[in-house]
Design a protein around this motif. Structure first.
Motif, PDB file in Angstrom:
ATOM      1  N   HIS A 188       0.849  -1.184   0.000  1.00 43.12           N
ATOM      2  CA  HIS A 188       0.000   0.000   0.000  1.00 43.12           C
ATOM      3  C   HIS A 188       0.889   1.240   0.000  1.00 43.12           C
ATOM      4  O   HIS A 188       2.062   1.181   0.378  1.00 43.12           O
ATOM      5  CB  HIS A 188      -0.918   0.000   1.222  1.00 43.12           C
ATOM      6  CG  HIS A 188      -1.720  -1.253   1.375  1.00 43.12           C
ATOM      7  ND1 HIS A 188      -2.670  -1.639   0.463  1.00 43.12           N
ATOM      8  CD2 HIS A 188      -1.688  -2.225   2.328  1.00 43.12           C
ATOM      9  CE1 HIS A 188      -3.200  -2.781   0.857  1.00 43.12           C
ATOM     10  NE2 HIS A 188      -2.620  -3.168   1.977  1.00 43.12           N
ATOM     11  N   SER A 189       0.304   2.365  -0.365  1.00 44.42           N
ATOM     12  CA  SER A 189       1.059   3.611  -0.416  1.00 44.42           C
ATOM     13  C   SER A 189       0.659   4.515   0.737  1.00 44.42           C
ATOM     14  O   SER A 189      -0.275   4.219   1.487  1.00 44.42           O
ATOM     15  CB  SER A 189       0.824   4.317  -1.753  1.00 44.42           C
ATOM     16  OG  SER A 189      -0.554   4.612  -1.918  1.00 44.42           O
ATOM     17  N   GLY A 193       1.052   2.686   4.207  1.00 40.31           N
ATOM     18  CA  GLY A 193       1.895   1.733   3.499  1.00 40.31           C
ATOM     19  C   GLY A 193       3.249   1.576   4.159  1.00 40.31           C
ATOM     20  O   GLY A 193       3.817   0.475   4.189  1.00 40.31           O
ATOM     21  N   ALA A 194       3.753   2.666   4.725  1.00 40.61           N
ATOM     22  CA  ALA A 194       5.042   2.593   5.415  1.00 40.61           C
ATOM     23  C   ALA A 194       4.964   1.700   6.644  1.00 40.61           C
ATOM     24  O   ALA A 194       5.945   1.060   7.029  1.00 40.61           O
ATOM     25  CB  ALA A 194       5.499   3.995   5.811  1.00 40.61           C
ATOM     26  N   LEU A 195       3.792   1.617   7.263  1.00 38.88           N
ATOM     27  CA  LEU A 195       3.639   0.760   8.435  1.00 38.88           C
ATOM     28  C   LEU A 195       3.745  -0.715   8.068  1.00 38.88           C
ATOM     29  O   LEU A 195       4.080  -1.540   8.921  1.00 38.88           O
ATOM     30  CB  LEU A 195       2.283   1.013   9.108  1.00 38.88           C
ATOM     31  CG  LEU A 195       2.074   2.395   9.728  1.00 38.88           C
ATOM     32  CD1 LEU A 195       0.726   2.454  10.403  1.00 38.88           C
ATOM     33  CD2 LEU A 195       3.182   2.723  10.713  1.00 38.88           C
ATOM     34  N   THR A 230      19.095   4.881  -0.232  1.00 38.30           N
ATOM     35  CA  THR A 230      18.046   3.863  -0.377  1.00 38.30           C
ATOM     36  C   THR A 230      16.836   4.193   0.487  1.00 38.30           C
ATOM     37  O   THR A 230      15.690   4.090   0.049  1.00 38.30           O
ATOM     38  CB  THR A 230      18.588   2.476  -0.004  1.00 38.30           C
ATOM     39  OG1 THR A 230      19.700   2.166  -0.835  1.00 38.30           O
ATOM     40  CG2 THR A 230      17.516   1.415  -0.168  1.00 38.30           C
ATOM     41  N   PHE A 231      17.101   4.630   1.719  1.00 43.13           N
ATOM     42  CA  PHE A 231      16.012   4.976   2.627  1.00 43.13           C
ATOM     43  C   PHE A 231      15.204   6.151   2.091  1.00 43.13           C
ATOM     44  O   PHE A 231      13.969   6.116   2.063  1.00 43.13           O
ATOM     45  CB  PHE A 231      16.567   5.313   4.006  1.00 43.13           C
ATOM     46  CG  PHE A 231      15.550   5.922   4.927  1.00 43.13           C
ATOM     47  CD1 PHE A 231      14.524   5.151   5.457  1.00 43.13           C
ATOM     48  CD2 PHE A 231      15.619   7.272   5.254  1.00 43.13           C
ATOM     49  CE1 PHE A 231      13.575   5.717   6.303  1.00 43.13           C
ATOM     50  CE2 PHE A 231      14.676   7.842   6.106  1.00 43.13           C
ATOM     51  CZ  PHE A 231      13.655   7.065   6.630  1.00 43.13           C
ATOM     52  N   ALA A 232      15.888   7.203   1.665  1.00 42.26           N
ATOM     53  CA  ALA A 232      15.193   8.391   1.171  1.00 42.26           C
ATOM     54  C   ALA A 232      14.330   8.065  -0.036  1.00 42.26           C
ATOM     55  O   ALA A 232      13.179   8.508  -0.139  1.00 42.26           O
ATOM     56  CB  ALA A 232      16.202   9.476   0.819  1.00 42.26           C
ATOM     57  N   GLU A 233      14.864   7.259  -0.951  1.00 38.81           N
ATOM     58  CA  GLU A 233      14.111   6.898  -2.150  1.00 38.81           C
ATOM     59  C   GLU A 233      12.919   6.017  -1.805  1.00 38.81           C
ATOM     60  O   GLU A 233      11.804   6.223  -2.313  1.00 38.81           O
ATOM     61  CB  GLU A 233      15.030   6.173  -3.134  1.00 38.81           C
ATOM     62  CG  GLU A 233      14.351   5.797  -4.442  1.00 38.81           C
ATOM     63  CD  GLU A 233      15.305   5.120  -5.417  1.00 38.81           C
ATOM     64  OE1 GLU A 233      14.866   4.742  -6.510  1.00 38.81           O
ATOM     65  OE2 GLU A 233      16.505   4.984  -5.070  1.00 38.81           O
ATOM     66  N   ARG A 234      13.149   5.032  -0.941  1.00 41.33           N
ATOM     67  CA  ARG A 234      12.075   4.122  -0.562  1.00 41.33           C
ATOM     68  C   ARG A 234      10.966   4.855   0.179  1.00 41.33           C
ATOM     69  O   ARG A 234       9.781   4.662  -0.093  1.00 41.33           O
ATOM     70  CB  ARG A 234      12.643   2.996   0.315  1.00 41.33           C
ATOM     71  CG  ARG A 234      11.612   2.016   0.868  1.00 41.33           C
ATOM     72  CD  ARG A 234      10.953   1.219  -0.234  1.00 41.33           C
ATOM     73  NE  ARG A 234      10.020   0.250   0.309  1.00 41.33           N
ATOM     74  CZ  ARG A 234       9.072  -0.352  -0.414  1.00 41.33           C
ATOM     75  NH1 ARG A 234       8.948  -0.097  -1.711  1.00 41.33           N
ATOM     76  NH2 ARG A 234       8.266  -1.218   0.151  1.00 41.33           N
ATOM     77  N   VAL A 238       7.035   5.310  -1.245  1.00 41.49           N
ATOM     78  CA  VAL A 238       5.905   4.705  -0.526  1.00 41.49           C
ATOM     79  C   VAL A 238       4.992   5.766   0.076  1.00 41.49           C
ATOM     80  O   VAL A 238       3.774   5.739  -0.093  1.00 41.49           O
ATOM     81  CB  VAL A 238       6.403   3.753   0.580  1.00 41.49           C
ATOM     82  CG1 VAL A 238       5.229   3.261   1.444  1.00 41.49           C
ATOM     83  CG2 VAL A 238       7.131   2.562  -0.028  1.00 41.49           C
ATOM     84  N   VAL A 239       5.575   6.722   0.782  1.00 38.09           N
ATOM     85  CA  VAL A 239       4.788   7.702   1.527  1.00 38.09           C
ATOM     86  C   VAL A 239       4.346   8.872   0.653  1.00 38.09           C
ATOM     87  O   VAL A 239       3.304   9.480   0.887  1.00 38.09           O
ATOM     88  CB  VAL A 239       5.590   8.207   2.744  1.00 38.09           C
ATOM     89  CG1 VAL A 239       4.803   9.241   3.540  1.00 38.09           C
ATOM     90  CG2 VAL A 239       5.978   7.028   3.642  1.00 38.09           C
ATOM     91  N   GLY A 240       5.128   9.197  -0.373  1.00 35.87           N
ATOM     92  CA  GLY A 240       4.799  10.330  -1.226  1.00 35.87           C
ATOM     93  C   GLY A 240       5.397  11.630  -0.747  1.00 35.87           C
ATOM     94  O   GLY A 240       5.122  12.696  -1.302  1.00 35.87           O
ATOM     95  N   GLN A 241       6.215  11.589   0.296  1.00 36.28           N
ATOM     96  CA  GLN A 241       6.909  12.744   0.843  1.00 36.28           C
ATOM     97  C   GLN A 241       8.302  12.317   1.269  1.00 36.28           C
ATOM     98  O   GLN A 241       8.546  11.124   1.499  1.00 36.28           O
ATOM     99  CB  GLN A 241       6.185  13.284   2.092  1.00 36.28           C
ATOM    100  CG  GLN A 241       4.796  13.826   1.884  1.00 36.28           C
ATOM    101  CD  GLN A 241       4.166  14.178   3.230  1.00 36.28           C
ATOM    102  OE1 GLN A 241       3.826  13.297   3.999  1.00 36.28           O
ATOM    103  NE2 GLN A 241       4.026  15.464   3.497  1.00 36.28           N
TER     104      GLN A 241
END
Length: 302
Positions: A188-189, A193-195, A230-234, A238-241
């Motif tokens: 999910h986004s 989705g991050a959860l 990688t973290f920033a891109e991921r 997913v979150v859109g921010q």
């Protein structure tokens, strides 16, 4: 608290339990637009659900399934696509003992409720959910949900003392359980989705645990166990921010809540969410919320 608990606590959901629905034969019911989130679970039989404005085909709901309607749009419940529809008020205005009956009942039973939310933060949840959140066989996937469902059906039918309060708490438990099952069902986004991503979830939980901290991208990437890139891109995908943009908005949501629910000074509230000066906080608040802290407070108390 965890991020989901944080958001729901900020929204302060209030439950309005509608009557259960007992239908028989061929039937169709048109419901008008609504505020908040509609929660429904099918106890017996099957039905089709269609939401106004959705191009997808009607959704088939079976016994044990739960679903949320999140956009407030008019919708239809029906035994099949060819069934003629009646307005919901036709039977719900005559509901007896918490149960609305259509065509004599006996073939289909549904329990429904509605969650409304305080303040102007409801978009935090609505915007992270699709128009229909459908969880198949939900009552068999979660023992707590199945127990809550059985108890809620009993409360609606028996009308015992304290039943309204009991039904309110049970419905909130069911809402949380459905969201948990939905999160576990796939990708999910948005922040929800991050959860569902265990690495992003660790970083999101850290932000919520210490929103006032001077977080850096390196700090959060370390919590997530990922490289900064990688973290920033991921997180953004997913979150859109970006992580720090998410933090800035969450800080302002917390501040907005305190502005309307406390008599603390603007400077004190700003400091509590990580700003060392009232001017810096006021500038950030206006950028996110569209008005100054003082204007927001006055609007809340007007």
């Amino acid at each position: 608290m965890d991020p989901l608990s944080d958001v729901l606590s900020l929204l302060r959901p209030k439950t309005a339990i509608s009557a259960g629905l007992d239908a028989g034969g061929e039937w169709g019911i048109q419901f008008s637009a609504h505020q908040g989130i509609k929660f429904n679970t099918v106890v017996q039989g099957t039905c089709w659900v269609s939401v106004e404005g959705e191009v997808d085909a009607p959704l088939r709901i079976e016994a044990g399934d739960c679903f949320l309607l999140t956009r407030g749009r008019p919708f239809v419940f029906a035994s099949d696509g060819a069934a003629a529809t009646i307005d919901s008020a036709t039977i719900y205005d005559k509901a007896a003992d918490g149960i609305a009956t259509c065509n004599g009942g006996g073939d289909f039973f549904l329990i429904g409720g509605r969650f409304s939310f305080e303040g102007d933060h409801a978009g935090l949840l609505f915007n992270a959910l699709p128009p229909i959140v459908h969880v198949r066989d939900a009552s068999n996937q979660a023992a707590v949900l199945r127990w809550s469902l059985e108890q809620l059906a009993m409360e609606l039918k028996q009308g015992s003392p304290g039943g309204a309060l009991m039904a309110d708490y049970l419905a909130q438990i069911m809402l949380l359980q459905v969201l948990r099952l939905w999160l576990a069902s796939g990708n999910h986004s948005g922040w929800l989705g991050a959860l569902a991503d265990h690495r992003l979830s660790r970083a999101l939980s850290a932000l919520h645990a210490e929103p006032e901290r001077r977080w850096t991208l390196a700090d959060l990437a370390g919590v997530a166990g990922m490289s900064r890139t990688t973290f920033a891109e991921r997180f953004r995908n997913v979150v859109g921010q970006t992580p720090l943009d998410y933090l800035a908005v969450w800080r302002m949501r917390l501040a907005a809540d305190r502005l309307q629910r406390s008599c603390e000074s603007v400077a004190t509230i700003g400091f509590s969410v990580g700003y060392e000066s009232e001017a810096a906080f006021s500038t950030a608040f206006r950028r996110v919320m569209g008005r100054t802290p003082t204007q927001y407070r006055r609007a809340g108390f007007s």
